[in-house]
Design a protein around this motif. Structure first.
Motif, PDB file in Angstrom:
ATOM      1  N   ASN A 107       0.852  -1.175   0.000  1.00 51.68           N
ATOM      2  CA  ASN A 107       0.000   0.000   0.000  1.00 51.68           C
ATOM      3  C   ASN A 107       0.894   1.232   0.000  1.00 51.68           C
ATOM      4  OD1 ASN A 107      -2.200   1.611   0.161  1.00 51.68           O
ATOM      5  ND2 ASN A 107      -2.858   0.927   2.189  1.00 51.68           N
ATOM      6  N   TRP A 108       1.811   1.252  -0.960  1.00 49.86           N
ATOM      7  CA  TRP A 108       2.839   2.279  -0.955  1.00 49.86           C
ATOM      8  C   TRP A 108       2.241   3.666  -1.066  1.00 49.86           C
ATOM      9  CZ3 TRP A 108       7.282   3.379   0.618  1.00 49.86           C
ATOM     10  CH2 TRP A 108       8.046   4.380   0.032  1.00 49.86           C
ATOM     11  N   ALA A 109       1.096   3.777  -1.756  1.00 48.55           N
ATOM     12  CA  ALA A 109       0.485   5.105  -1.902  1.00 48.55           C
ATOM     13  C   ALA A 109       0.157   5.698  -0.531  1.00 48.55           C
ATOM     14  CB  ALA A 109      -0.774   5.008  -2.753  1.00 48.55           C
ATOM     15  N   THR A 110      -0.421   4.876   0.352  1.00 47.32           N
ATOM     16  CA  THR A 110      -0.746   5.388   1.683  1.00 47.32           C
ATOM     17  C   THR A 110       0.512   5.683   2.486  1.00 47.32           C
ATOM     18  OG1 THR A 110      -2.694   3.994   1.599  1.00 47.32           O
ATOM     19  CG2 THR A 110      -2.130   4.951   3.712  1.00 47.32           C
ATOM     20  N   THR A 111       1.516   4.823   2.365  1.00 46.93           N
ATOM     21  CA  THR A 111       2.773   5.082   3.082  1.00 46.93           C
ATOM     22  C   THR A 111       3.360   6.406   2.613  1.00 46.93           C
ATOM     23  OG1 THR A 111       3.104   2.713   2.923  1.00 46.93           O
ATOM     24  CG2 THR A 111       4.888   3.997   3.835  1.00 46.93           C
ATOM     25  N   GLU A 112       3.214   6.678   1.309  1.00 46.94           N
ATOM     26  CA  GLU A 112       3.728   7.949   0.804  1.00 46.94           C
ATOM     27  C   GLU A 112       3.008   9.119   1.430  1.00 46.94           C
ATOM     28  OE1 GLU A 112       5.726   8.208  -3.514  1.00 46.94           O
ATOM     29  OE2 GLU A 112       3.564   7.912  -3.465  1.00 46.94           O
ATOM     30  N   THR A 113       1.691   8.973   1.621  1.00 49.66           N
ATOM     31  CA  THR A 113       0.950  10.052   2.278  1.00 49.66           C
ATOM     32  C   THR A 113       1.523  10.315   3.660  1.00 49.66           C
ATOM     33  OG1 THR A 113      -0.932   8.895   1.314  1.00 49.66           O
ATOM     34  CG2 THR A 113      -1.383  10.910   2.527  1.00 49.66           C
ATOM     35  N   ARG A 114       1.772   9.230   4.386  1.00 50.15           N
ATOM     36  CA  ARG A 114       2.337   9.385   5.718  1.00 50.15           C
ATOM     37  C   ARG A 114       3.702  10.051   5.664  1.00 50.15           C
ATOM     38  NH1 ARG A 114      -0.287  10.128   9.549  1.00 50.15           N
ATOM     39  NH2 ARG A 114      -1.702  10.771   7.931  1.00 50.15           N
ATOM     40  N   LEU A 115       4.480   9.684   4.663  1.00 51.55           N
ATOM     41  CA  LEU A 115       5.806  10.278   4.547  1.00 51.55           C
ATOM     42  C   LEU A 115       5.700  11.766   4.247  1.00 51.55           C
ATOM     43  CD1 LEU A 115       7.723   7.494   2.660  1.00 51.55           C
ATOM     44  CD2 LEU A 115       8.271   8.387   4.881  1.00 51.55           C
ATOM     45  N   HIS A 116       4.733  12.118   3.414  1.00 48.57           N
ATOM     46  CA  HIS A 116       4.519  13.542   3.151  1.00 48.57           C
ATOM     47  C   HIS A 116       4.204  14.286   4.434  1.00 48.57           C
ATOM     48  CE1 HIS A 116       4.669  14.356  -1.128  1.00 48.57           C
ATOM     49  NE2 HIS A 116       4.221  13.149  -1.325  1.00 48.57           N
ATOM     50  N   LYS A 117       3.290  13.676   5.243  1.00 45.28           N
ATOM     51  CA  LYS A 117       2.910  14.305   6.507  1.00 45.28           C
ATOM     52  C   LYS A 117       4.135  14.458   7.402  1.00 45.28           C
ATOM     53  CE  LYS A 117      -0.253  15.610   9.443  1.00 45.28           C
ATOM     54  NZ  LYS A 117      -0.914  14.806  10.422  1.00 45.28           N
ATOM     55  N   PHE A 118       4.962  13.432   7.416  1.00 39.34           N
ATOM     56  CA  PHE A 118       6.175  13.456   8.216  1.00 39.34           C
ATOM     57  C   PHE A 118       7.058  14.600   7.791  1.00 39.34           C
ATOM     58  CE2 PHE A 118       9.455  12.160  10.777  1.00 39.34           C
ATOM     59  CZ  PHE A 118      10.572  11.751  10.102  1.00 39.34           C
ATOM     60  N   ARG A 119       7.212  14.755   6.490  1.00 42.99           N
ATOM     61  CA  ARG A 119       8.073  15.802   5.980  1.00 42.99           C
ATOM     62  C   ARG A 119       7.523  17.166   6.330  1.00 42.99           C
ATOM     63  NH1 ARG A 119       8.289  16.877   0.378  1.00 42.99           N
ATOM     64  NH2 ARG A 119       6.130  17.424   0.743  1.00 42.99           N
ATOM     65  N   ASP A 120       6.207  17.318   6.207  1.00 41.44           N
ATOM     66  CA  ASP A 120       5.619  18.615   6.539  1.00 41.44           C
ATOM     67  C   ASP A 120       5.798  18.926   8.014  1.00 41.44           C
ATOM     68  OD1 ASP A 120       2.876  18.016   4.269  1.00 41.44           O
ATOM     69  OD2 ASP A 120       4.841  18.948   3.961  1.00 41.44           O
ATOM     70  N   LEU A 121       5.578  17.912   8.858  1.00 44.47           N
ATOM     71  CA  LEU A 121       5.754  18.157  10.292  1.00 44.47           C
ATOM     72  C   LEU A 121       7.193  18.545  10.615  1.00 44.47           C
ATOM     73  CD1 LEU A 121       3.638  15.456  12.111  1.00 44.47           C
ATOM     74  CD2 LEU A 121       3.293  17.900  12.067  1.00 44.47           C
ATOM     75  N   ARG A 122       8.109  17.887   9.936  1.00 42.55           N
ATOM     76  CA  ARG A 122       9.516  18.208  10.178  1.00 42.55           C
ATOM     77  C   ARG A 122       9.826  19.651   9.821  1.00 42.55           C
ATOM     78  NH1 ARG A 122      14.282  15.715   9.717  1.00 42.55           N
ATOM     79  NH2 ARG A 122      14.301  13.549  10.349  1.00 42.55           N
ATOM     80  N   THR A 123       9.337  20.060   8.619  1.00 43.22           N
ATOM     81  CA  THR A 123       9.639  21.438   8.215  1.00 43.22           C
ATOM     82  C   THR A 123       8.985  22.414   9.181  1.00 43.22           C
ATOM     83  OG1 THR A 123       7.836  21.168   6.659  1.00 43.22           O
ATOM     84  CG2 THR A 123      10.041  21.113   5.762  1.00 43.22           C
TER      85      THR A 123
END
Lengths: 236, 311
Positions: A107-123
């Motif tokens: 379910n890589w698409a959903t994992t990518e969403t999570r990664l995006h969220k992670f990146r946004d939180l980091r910034t």
């Protein structure tokens, strides 16, 4: 695949305890060819076979790394988690050392969403936006960030599916192995006497309980990856 | 069509020990079939190379340049000597990953970024753009959605059946729609998929996605018909397929006709023997088609000239 020398010697493996299997009652009969003896209720793994498979696995990994493939090391056992992180950082690979969430690859698409969220939180954390929010919101976001850091910290540089996956304990990471099989990703697995050698593409019969044995095997593989990478950089 | 070719050549030429007589095959059949490292599948068709639609194991072709062939011919019973090649001169065993110089976080981040780009880390030590992954995210607004999904990758979809199915819960009945869709280009690739959703359109889309995951190739002759008769069953549905001479058209009922039409087969006869369930019949045709072989391939595998097959 040219065979190279990987500094695998049997005395080292005996010292690390690679040859100890699990208890006799828990074995998988498909492991019979790789078991050499039974001692005090524990199966003993045949080390010549292990050494041969380990060298073949290192060759495969070296070959793949010299072609610029991406690796993922999966090890969620509490004992192994630390060494997995160190090994992966040393080899510059992706890793999963806390829980493997189901569907991380399929379910890589959903994992990518999570990664995006992670990146946004980091910034947001870096720019300090979190301090300007009310305390409750900031606390919630910080908690989310720490959660994402533990689960996705190792794959934050992964932009697409990995090309080879190295799994430390087959029983523990069964979901990960199944996902790789459905996706067709080649896997290298550390097999103990209670695992199925036919599931993974390349299985290395070894002891997955002792930290020393996991470290030894990871050492060899990491060395192979580093060599492959350096040859990739040289010949690029 | 050509997938069978490559498989057959590889099997005949490269694996003499790989007959039904070898007692131990430590590998599942899936891996051995996928062995040809020189597979001719192009990168775009790789996701569709699956060997089943009705079977439980869904498989996909591996990246063909990672050669995991060491295990294919391996018989675990025989003794493999462990003779490592001689170490090169001046070989220094490398330090384990724990020892060795301690790297600062910045070093590590820089090294990773050099290899993979900034990815999703949110920090960029080497000065790359940290929002590089944003182009992957497709922003779907409510207006654009209907136009976006029309054009797809050369596959046509046809809905076989849409049924309203119910789940009874304490509060009442929950209604869903189940769509069975056949996807195909008219050049020999078909796939059958099912999908359920609360709306018909959603169900059709889900089933189309599912169908694209289980695509098979239909072996066809130059007159756009089958090489030989075949029967396939799935569940209680049994389907018989028979080739026909050019000009006949597709003479089959319901689901079978749709599957054959989307495959591009022009002349065939088909009969649904057994259950009339549309989904099971579609899957049974797929099973029947998978059993078919081209004459050329069989002759090559058996090592006899093709004329022998018609005696």
């Amino acid at each position: 695949m040219a065979r190279r020398y990987w500094n695998i010697n049997l005395e080292e493996m005996l010292e690390a305890g690679v040859h100890f299997g699990h208890g006799t009652r828990k074995w998988n009969p498909r492991m019979a060819p790789y078991i050499s003896a039974k001692r005090k209720g524990i199966h003993i793994i045949n080390l010549t076979r292990t050494a041969r498979f380990l060298s073949e696995a290192c060759d495969l990994v070296f070959d793949a790394a010299s072609r610029g493939k991406q690796f993922l090391i999966v090890g969620t056992k509490k004992k192994a988690a630390d060494s997995v992180v160190r090994a992966a950082i040393r080899a510059r690979c992706h890793y999963v050392n806390k829980k493997w969430s189901g569907g991380m690859l399929t379910n890589w698409a959903t994992t990518e969403t999570r990664l995006h969220k992670f990146r946004d939180l980091r910034t947001e954390q870096k720019t300090g936006r979190l301090n300007r929010l009310p305390k409750r919101d900031a606390a919630m976001l910080k908690r989310q960030l720490s959660r994402l850091q533990t689960y996705l910290g190792g794959i934050q540089y992964m932009t697409r599916l990995p090309d080879i996956v190295i799994i430390v304990d087959q029983q523990e990471e069964y979901t990960a192995l199944r996902e790789c099989i459905t996706l067709g990703i080649p896997t290298i697995c550390l097999i103990d006497t209670n695992c199925d050698p036919d599931l993974a593409d390349m299985s290395i019969p070894a002891n997955d309980d002792a930290i020393a044995s996991i470290r030894l095997i990871l050492n060899k593989l990491v060395f192979a990856i580093c060599e492959g990478r350096s040859s990739y950089i040289r010949n690029r | 069509m050509y997938n069978y070719n490559s498989m057959a050549t590889a099997m005949a030429a490269a694996l003499p020990s790989f007959s039904s007589l070898t007692p131990h095959n430590p590998l599942s059949p899936r891996l051995s079939i996928l062995f040809p490292t020189s597979s001719k599948s192009s990168p775009s068709s790789r996701p569709f190379l699956s060997l089943s639609s009705g079977l439980v194991l869904r498989t996909r072709a591996k990246p063909s340049d990672i050669d995991t062939s060491f295990f294919d011919n391996f018989d675990p019973e025989d003794e493999i000597p462990f003779d490592p090649p001689t170490p090169p001169e001046g070989f220094v065993p490398p330090p384990s990953f724990d020892e060795g110089p301690e790297e600062t976080e910045d070093d590590v981040a820089a090294a990773y970024e050099e290899l993979y780009g900034p990815g999703y880390s949110g920090v960029s030590v080497l000065g790359n753009d940290i929002y590089v992954m944003d182009s992957k995210v497709k922003k779907t607004s409510a207006f654009e959605k209907t136009k976006e999904d029309k054009v797809r990758d050369g596959f046509e979809e046809r809905v076989v059946q849409v049924r309203r199915v119910t789940k009874v819960v304490k509060g009442g009945k929950q209604l869903h729609f189940r769509a069975v869709v056949v996807v195909g280009d008219k050049q020999g690739q078909v796939g059958v998929g099912v999908g359920k959703a609360t709306e018909v359109i959603g169900a059709v889309q889900k089933s189309a996605v599912n169908a694209r995951r289980n695509i098979i190739t239909v072996p066809m002759t130059k007159y756009l018909t089958f090489p030989h008769r075949s029967e396939g069953d799935y569940g209680a549905a049994k389907v018989m397929l028979r080739p026909a001479s050019p000009g006949t058209g597709v003479i089959a009922g319901g689901a079978v006709r749709i599957v054959l039409e989307m495959a591009g087969v022009e002349n065939a006869l088909g009969k649904q023997i057994g259950s009339k369930n549309a989904l099971n019949n579609a899957r049974a045709t797929v099973v029947a088609v998978q059993k078919m072989r081209q004459f050329r391939d069989v002759a090559r595998e058996r090592g006899i000239p093709m004329e022998e097959l018609w005696k």
